[in-house]
Scaffold this active site. Structure first.
Site, PDB file in Angstrom:
ATOM      1  CG  ASP A 146      -1.790   1.171   1.367  1.00  8.28           C
ATOM      2  OD1 ASP A 146      -2.351   1.579   0.346  1.00  8.28           O
ATOM      3  OD2 ASP A 146      -1.912   1.714   2.486  1.00  8.28           O
ATOM      4  CB  THR A 179      -1.721   6.393   2.587  1.00  7.29           C
ATOM      5  OG1 THR A 179      -1.913   7.105   1.365  1.00  7.29           O
ATOM      6  CG2 THR A 179      -1.864   7.362   3.747  1.00  7.29           C
ATOM      7  CG  ASP A 231      -1.406   1.788   7.004  1.00  6.02           C
ATOM      8  OD1 ASP A 231      -1.842   1.636   5.838  1.00  6.02           O
ATOM      9  OD2 ASP A 231      -1.364   2.892   7.578  1.00  6.02           O
TER      10      ASP A 231
END
Length: 446
Positions: free
Chosen positions: A131, A133, A331
Site C-alpha cells: 500500500d 499511505t 496498514d
C-alpha cells in the site's frame, strides 16, 4: 510525571487487551508453532525410529551368531549402544530450537511473527505488494493548501471538510481536522456519515449533503469537474500530493491539497528487495498521477492507482494463480482483505487493529525496512534449520555403525553404552549451540 496534583486516568485497555500482552501472546504462540520443514522431520522420524529398532535387533543377532566370547554380553551392550546413540533428540530439536530463537530475534528487532510457517515462507517470497499511505509514506499527512472554486472562503471550506472528517480515522482526514484545530475553527455537527471505500467520505451538515474525496466520488453523484480545475489539480498530483475534492449538494466548492512524506528508509528497502529478486508492486487508492510520482521517486516499475479493496484482493489472487509467493504490506482497514489473502500478510504496527489481526507478521516500527529484515532473518533461519538437520543425520550415520561394532573386526574398537550416551548428548548440544547462533546474526541492511 505528576507532582502534587491529582488527576483521573481512564485506561482504555487493560490486562490481556493491552498491546504488550498481545505482543507476548503472539511471540509465545509463534514459538510453539511448527514450521513446514518440521512436518518433514516428523515424517522422517516415523520411518527412522523403526529402522533404528530393526538395526538394534540385527546387531544383537549378528553378535549372537558371529561373536567369539561373551556373546550375550556383547550383543546386549552393542544393541543398547545403537538405541542410545540413535536417540532422535537432535532430530527433534533441530527445527523448534531454530524457530524459537529466530522468533525471539525478530521480536528484538520489532518484527512480531504469529507462526513459524510465516517465518519460513518469507524466504520464498518473490513478490511484495504494498500500500502507499502509511506504508511507503509516513502516514502523517499535512494539509498544504485549500483552493476554492466557488464563492466560499478558505476557512469556510476547511470547516466543512474538517466537520465531515471528524468522524473518520483515515490519516488524510486527521490532517484536515488537525489543521482546522490549529486555526481555532469551530466545527459543525455532521450526521449520516459514511465512508465510501477507495473514494472518500460523505456526511450531512444542516441537511445538506457534503462530499469529500476523489474524482470518482463526485462522478458517482453526477458532479462535473471542469477541465481547468482538473489541470490545476493534475499539477499538484504530479508533485506526489493527494487532492480531495469538496462538494455540497451538486456544487463543487473547491479542493484540498494534502502532502504525505515518503519514509526515509522506503527507497533503500524497495531497492534491496528488487536487487534480491523480489518484484515490488504498489497498489493505492490514490489517483494515477500521485501514484506515478511516488513510484518514480522510489523506482517502482509496477503500480496500480485508484485501487479499491477488492482490486487489491483480486491482484493478489491473480499473482498467486501465476505461481508467485506473495507478501502484502499494508496498514489500513482497506488492506485487511488483501493481507488475509496473501501468502504472508505484513501489517504496519502503526496501522489499524484489523490490519494487524489479518496479517502473519507485524512490524512495530511500521517501516518497510522491517520487511527486508524479516526476509533476511527467514533466509538465515531456514539455513540454520538445515544445518541442524545435517548435524543430526551426520551423527546418526556415523554413530550407528560404530555403535553396532563395525570397527571391531579391524581396529578392535567398540562404543560402550556410556560413550553412546555421551555422543547422543553431544549431537543435541551441537544443535542447540548452532540454533543459538541466530541470536548474534546480523539482519541489518546497509
Amino acid at each position: 510525571m505528576n507532582g502534587n496534583q491529582t488527576f483521573l486516568m481512564s485506561a482504555s485497555r487493560v490486562g490481556d487487551d493491552t498491546l504488550l500482552a498481545q505482543i507476548i501472546e503472539m511471540v509465545n504462540s509463534a514459538s510453539r508453532s511448527k514450521a513446514p520443514i518440521q512436518k518433514m522431520t516428523d515424517r522422517v522420524s516415523r520411518i527412522f525410529v523403526p529402522i533404528v529398532i530393526a538395526m538394534a535387533i540385527l546387531t544383537f543377532i549378528v553378535w549372537m551368531i558371529y561373536g567369539q566370547e561373551s556373546k550375550l554380553a556383547f550383543a546386549l551392550a552393542n544393541a543398547l549402544a545403537v538405541l542410545i546413540v540413535a536417540c532422535p533428540c537432535a532430530l527433534g530439536l533441530a527445527t523448534p530450537m531454530s524457530v524459537m530463537v529466530g522468533i525471539g530475534k525478530g521480536a528484538k528487532n520489532g518484527i512480531l511473527i504469529k507462526n513459524a510457517e510465516a517465518l519460513e515462507k518469507l524466504d520464498k517470497v518473490n513478490v511484495l505488494v504494498t500500500d502507499k499511505t502509511g506504508t511507503i509514506t509516513e502516514g502523517r499527512p499535512s494539509l498544504e493548501d485549500v483552493q476554492s472554486t466557488s464563492t466560499n472562503t478558505h476557512d469556510e471550506l476547511l470547516i466543512l471538510a474538517a466537520s465531515v472528517n471528524a468522524n473518520s480515522s483515515h490519516p488524510l482526514a486527521e490532517a484536515v481536522v488537525k489543521k482546522a484545530k490549529e486555526l481555532n475553527l469551530s466545527l459543525l455537527e455532521a450526521d449520516k456519515f459514511n465512508t465510501v471505500n477507495g473514494k472518500g467520505v460523505v456526511g450531512h451538515i444542516h441537511n445538506e449533503k457534503i462530499l469529500l474525496g476523489n474524482e470518482a466520488l463526485l462522478l458517482d453523484d453526477g458532479i462535473a469537474i471542469t477541465d481547468q480545475i482538473k489541470a490545476r489539480v493534475a499539477s499538484e498530483q504530479e508533485k506526489g500530493r493527494t487532492v480531495s475534492y469538496l462538494a455540497k449538494g451538486n456544487e463543487l466548492l473547491g479542493y484540498l491539497v494534502i502532502a504525505d512524506k515518503i519514509k526515509d528508509t522506503a527507497k533503500q528497502a524497495i531497492h534491496y528487495l528488487m536487487d534480491h529478486g523480489v518484484d515490488v508492486i504498489m497498489l493505492t487508492g490514490d489517483n494515477a498521477k500521485t501514484a506515478k510520482a511516488v513510484a518514480d521517486e522510489l523506482g517502482i516499475k509496477h503500480f496500480k492507482a485508484q485501487a479499491l479493496p477488492e482490486d487489491k484482493l483480486l491482484e493478489i489472487k491473480k499473482l498467486q494463480q501465476e505461481g508467485k509467493v506473495v507478501a502484502m504490506a499494508g496498514d489500513g482497514i482497506n488492506d485487511a482483505p488483501a493481507l488475509a489473502q496473501a501468502d504472508i500478510g505484513i501489517a504496519m504496527g502503526t496501522g489499524t487493529d484489523v490490519a494487524i489481526e489479518s496479517s502473519e507478521v507485524t512490524l512495530l516500527k511500521g517501516d518497510l525496512l522491517g520487511v527486508v529484515k524479516a526476509k533476511v532473518l527467514s533466509h538465515k533461519l531456514v539455513r540454520n534449520i538445515k544445518q541442524n538437520l545435517l548435524f543430526a543425520f551426520l551423527y546418526n550415520v556415523l554413530g550407528i555403525p560404530i555403535a553396532a561394532g563395525i570397527l571391531y573386526p579391524t581396529f578392535g574398537i567398540l562404543l560402550s553404552p556410556m560413550l553412546a550416551a555421551a555422543a547422543m548428548s553431544l549431537s543435541s548440544l551441537s544443535v542447540i549451540l548452532n540454533s543459538l547462533r541466530l541470536n548474534v546474526v546480523n539482519i541489518d541492511v546497509k
